[in-house]
Motif scaffolding. Structure first.
Motif, PDB file in Angstrom:
ATOM      1  N   ALA A 166      -6.897 -18.378 -36.042  1.00 37.55           N
ATOM      2  CA  ALA A 166      -7.668 -19.750 -36.284  1.00 37.55           C
ATOM      3  C   ALA A 166      -9.394 -19.342 -36.117  1.00 37.55           C
ATOM      4  CB  ALA A 166      -7.382 -20.698 -35.219  1.00 37.55           C
ATOM      5  N   GLY A 167      -9.786 -18.070 -35.316  1.00 35.54           N
ATOM      6  CA  GLY A 167     -11.127 -18.145 -35.233  1.00 35.54           C
ATOM      7  C   GLY A 167     -11.542 -16.572 -34.829  1.00 35.54           C
ATOM      8  N   ILE A 168     -12.506 -16.212 -35.292  1.00 40.17           N
ATOM      9  CA  ILE A 168     -12.850 -14.876 -34.750  1.00 40.17           C
ATOM     10  C   ILE A 168     -14.450 -15.035 -34.512  1.00 40.17           C
ATOM     11  CG2 ILE A 168     -13.450 -12.419 -35.171  1.00 40.17           C
ATOM     12  CD1 ILE A 168     -10.994 -12.380 -36.898  1.00 40.17           C
ATOM     13  N   GLU A 169     -15.102 -14.628 -33.370  1.00 39.03           N
ATOM     14  CA  GLU A 169     -16.345 -14.318 -33.255  1.00 39.03           C
ATOM     15  C   GLU A 169     -16.722 -13.057 -32.391  1.00 39.03           C
ATOM     16  OE1 GLU A 169     -16.652 -16.972 -29.051  1.00 39.03           O
ATOM     17  OE2 GLU A 169     -17.578 -17.499 -31.021  1.00 39.03           O
ATOM     18  N   GLY A 170     -17.751 -12.400 -32.715  1.00 32.56           N
ATOM     19  CA  GLY A 170     -17.928 -11.197 -31.909  1.00 32.56           C
ATOM     20  C   GLY A 170     -19.143 -10.238 -32.711  1.00 32.56           C
ATOM     21  N   ARG A 171     -19.055  -9.198 -32.118  1.00 32.97           N
ATOM     22  CA  ARG A 171     -20.770  -8.234 -32.641  1.00 32.97           C
ATOM     23  C   ARG A 171     -20.185  -6.757 -32.890  1.00 32.97           C
ATOM     24  NH1 ARG A 171     -25.952  -8.783 -29.004  1.00 32.97           N
ATOM     25  NH2 ARG A 171     -26.100 -10.729 -29.913  1.00 32.97           N
ATOM     26  N   MET A 172     -20.625  -6.266 -33.795  1.00 38.64           N
ATOM     27  CA  MET A 172     -20.597  -4.658 -33.993  1.00 38.64           C
ATOM     28  C   MET A 172     -21.983  -4.123 -33.749  1.00 38.64           C
ATOM     29  SD  MET A 172     -18.844  -2.591 -36.990  1.00 38.64           S
ATOM     30  CE  MET A 172     -19.894  -3.250 -38.442  1.00 38.64           C
ATOM     31  N   VAL A 173     -22.107  -3.195 -33.021  1.00 34.34           N
ATOM     32  CA  VAL A 173     -23.430  -2.312 -32.922  1.00 34.34           C
ATOM     33  C   VAL A 173     -22.991  -0.978 -33.309  1.00 34.34           C
ATOM     34  CG1 VAL A 173     -25.136  -1.710 -31.524  1.00 34.34           C
ATOM     35  CG2 VAL A 173     -23.889  -3.841 -30.915  1.00 34.34           C
ATOM     36  N   VAL A 174     -23.840  -0.242 -34.314  1.00 34.53           N
ATOM     37  CA  VAL A 174     -23.749   0.857 -34.952  1.00 34.53           C
ATOM     38  C   VAL A 174     -25.069   1.597 -34.724  1.00 34.53           C
ATOM     39  CG1 VAL A 174     -23.074   2.378 -36.971  1.00 34.53           C
ATOM     40  CG2 VAL A 174     -22.230   0.055 -36.668  1.00 34.53           C
ATOM     41  N   GLU A 175     -25.209   2.820 -34.097  1.00 31.01           N
ATOM     42  CA  GLU A 175     -26.266   3.462 -33.988  1.00 31.01           C
ATOM     43  C   GLU A 175     -26.114   5.094 -34.462  1.00 31.01           C
ATOM     44  OE1 GLU A 175     -28.458   3.144 -30.133  1.00 31.01           O
ATOM     45  OE2 GLU A 175     -28.442   5.420 -29.852  1.00 31.01           O
ATOM     46  N   TRP A 176     -27.171   5.448 -34.915  1.00 34.82           N
ATOM     47  CA  TRP A 176     -27.227   6.816 -35.560  1.00 34.82           C
ATOM     48  C   TRP A 176     -28.316   7.669 -35.076  1.00 34.82           C
ATOM     49  CZ3 TRP A 176     -26.546   2.866 -39.368  1.00 34.82           C
ATOM     50  CH2 TRP A 176     -25.168   2.476 -39.606  1.00 34.82           C
ATOM     51  N   ARG A 177     -28.296   8.931 -34.628  1.00 38.70           N
ATOM     52  CA  ARG A 177     -29.347   9.420 -34.301  1.00 38.70           C
ATOM     53  C   ARG A 177     -29.042  11.181 -34.579  1.00 38.70           C
ATOM     54  NH1 ARG A 177     -32.908   7.967 -29.737  1.00 38.70           N
ATOM     55  NH2 ARG A 177     -32.306   6.009 -29.242  1.00 38.70           N
ATOM     56  N   GLY A 178     -30.215  11.896 -34.732  1.00 38.42           N
ATOM     57  CA  GLY A 178     -30.081  13.269 -35.011  1.00 38.42           C
ATOM     58  C   GLY A 178     -30.783  13.938 -36.371  1.00 38.42           C
ATOM     59  N   GLY A 179     -30.238  14.978 -36.670  1.00 39.97           N
ATOM     60  CA  GLY A 179     -30.814  15.309 -38.091  1.00 39.97           C
ATOM     61  C   GLY A 179     -30.759  16.967 -37.729  1.00 39.97           C
ATOM     62  N   LYS A 229     -37.387   7.502 -34.516  1.00 43.84           N
ATOM     63  CA  LYS A 229     -38.384   8.274 -35.204  1.00 43.84           C
ATOM     64  C   LYS A 229     -37.578   9.333 -35.632  1.00 43.84           C
ATOM     65  CE  LYS A 229     -42.360   7.495 -32.220  1.00 43.84           C
ATOM     66  NZ  LYS A 229     -43.276   8.059 -30.989  1.00 43.84           N
ATOM     67  N   PRO A 230     -38.068   9.931 -36.919  1.00 49.90           N
ATOM     68  CA  PRO A 230     -37.318  11.135 -37.544  1.00 49.90           C
ATOM     69  C   PRO A 230     -36.995  12.261 -36.550  1.00 49.90           C
ATOM     70  CG  PRO A 230     -38.910  10.148 -39.075  1.00 49.90           C
ATOM     71  CD  PRO A 230     -39.143   9.726 -37.705  1.00 49.90           C
ATOM     72  N   GLY A 231     -35.881  12.969 -36.682  1.00 52.45           N
ATOM     73  CA  GLY A 231     -35.536  14.017 -35.402  1.00 52.45           C
ATOM     74  C   GLY A 231     -35.246  13.301 -34.298  1.00 52.45           C
ATOM     75  N   SER A 232     -34.952  12.222 -33.781  1.00 54.26           N
ATOM     76  CA  SER A 232     -34.859  11.667 -32.710  1.00 54.26           C
ATOM     77  C   SER A 232     -33.502  12.224 -32.224  1.00 54.26           C
ATOM     78  CB  SER A 232     -34.935  10.121 -32.489  1.00 54.26           C
ATOM     79  OG  SER A 232     -34.567   9.509 -31.182  1.00 54.26           O
TER      80      SER A 232
END
Length: 275
Positions: free
Chosen positions: A50-63, A271-274
């Motif tokens: 009947a219902g959905i609530e929530g959160r998605m967190v996505v994080e990318w680092r490196g290089g 920042k790039p290269g973090s």
């Protein structure tokens, strides 16, 4: 509805030899953290949701200078059934992908109503000479996959290369750490267009990076299939707007009998290269 498919909307590096534009695209990629507010889009009666609530967190680092790329993803949902019973689900996925696409590590944990119900980790190594890729999980027999399987960063980079080249269809096997083995995928890519104003203005943006409103985005519909079955219905589909810097917005997560909407609300540029 188990939230086991942690969507790897991640981006980056492996198929430089297969995709000549990959190096140029990789230089444009932006390391970032994105937060999406989740809500129920549609629900078939058979799902009893009947219902959905929530959160998605996505994080990318490196290089390349870091030797590889890390991804941390977390999806927290609160699902209410037709009988008003509810369940909280918390899935966390962390990965590391070598810059040359040779190795991949992953750890996934899942909690239901605050109780740990599953945790697993594994290591994937590519043997280019033998044209195979092997998954190793503790306490389990190794699983062999095809040598051309892509990891999440490489898969997304190759998809972006196809989009830049004006291709409308991109297909490749993907392993992202959420399933036992690889999944065939098909992506349908639309022509780059200006994103809707409400999409680019909804997120609170911090850090130094390109404004989404200054870029056009490709509408993408990505289908995941179970095993080698490409003839039937996909196991899962995701629609989203893909910006040239690797940020995704306007998510539609389609589990066939249930659809979730993901609205980009926060965006932080690293920042790039973090590393």
């Amino acid at each position: 509805m188990p939230i086991t498919r942690m969507i790897s909307i991640a981006t980056f590096l492996f198929a430089i030899a297969l995709h000549p534009t990959a190096a140029a695209i990789g230089a444009d990629m932006q390391m970032h953290r994105a937060v999406y507010e989740l809500s129920l889009g549609r629900s078939q009666p058979v799902s009893d949701i009947a219902g959905i609530e929530g959160r998605m967190v996505v994080e990318w680092r490196g290089g390349a200078e870091c030797g590889g790329y890390t991804s941390m993803q977390r999806v927290v949902t609160h699902v209410t059934g037709g009988d008003e019973a509810s369940v909280s689900n918390d899935v966390r996925l962390s990965t590391w992908e070598a810059a040359d696409g040779g190795d991949f590590r992953f750890t996934r944990t899942e909690y239901v109503n605050g109780q740990l119900i599953e945790t697993e980790s594994g290591f994937v190594r590519r043997d280019a000479a033998k044209e195979k890729t092997t998954i190793e999980r503790e306490g389990e027999a190794p699983i062999e996959m095809s040598g051309d399987v892509l990891f999440p960063i490489a898969h997304s980079l190759a998809l972006m290369a196809a989009a830049r080249a004006g291709k409308q269809i991109f297909s490749a096997p993907l392993f992202d750490g959420t399933e036992k083995t690889e999944n065939p995928t098909n992506a349908f890519i639309g022509k780059a267009l200006a994103a809707p104003r409400e999409t680019v203005e909804a997120a609170v943006v911090s850090g130094e990076g390109a404004r989404l409103g200054d870029m056009k985005a490709w509408p993408v519909r990505l289908s995941y299939f179970d095993g080698d079955n490409l003839e039937g219905l996909p196991d899962f589909e995701m629609g989203y707007l893909l910006f040239p810097n690797g940020v995704s917005a306007a998510l539609v997560l389609d589990y066939l009998d249930v659809e979730m909407i993901g609205r980009l609300t926060e965006l932080h540029y690293f920042k790039p290269g973090s590393c």
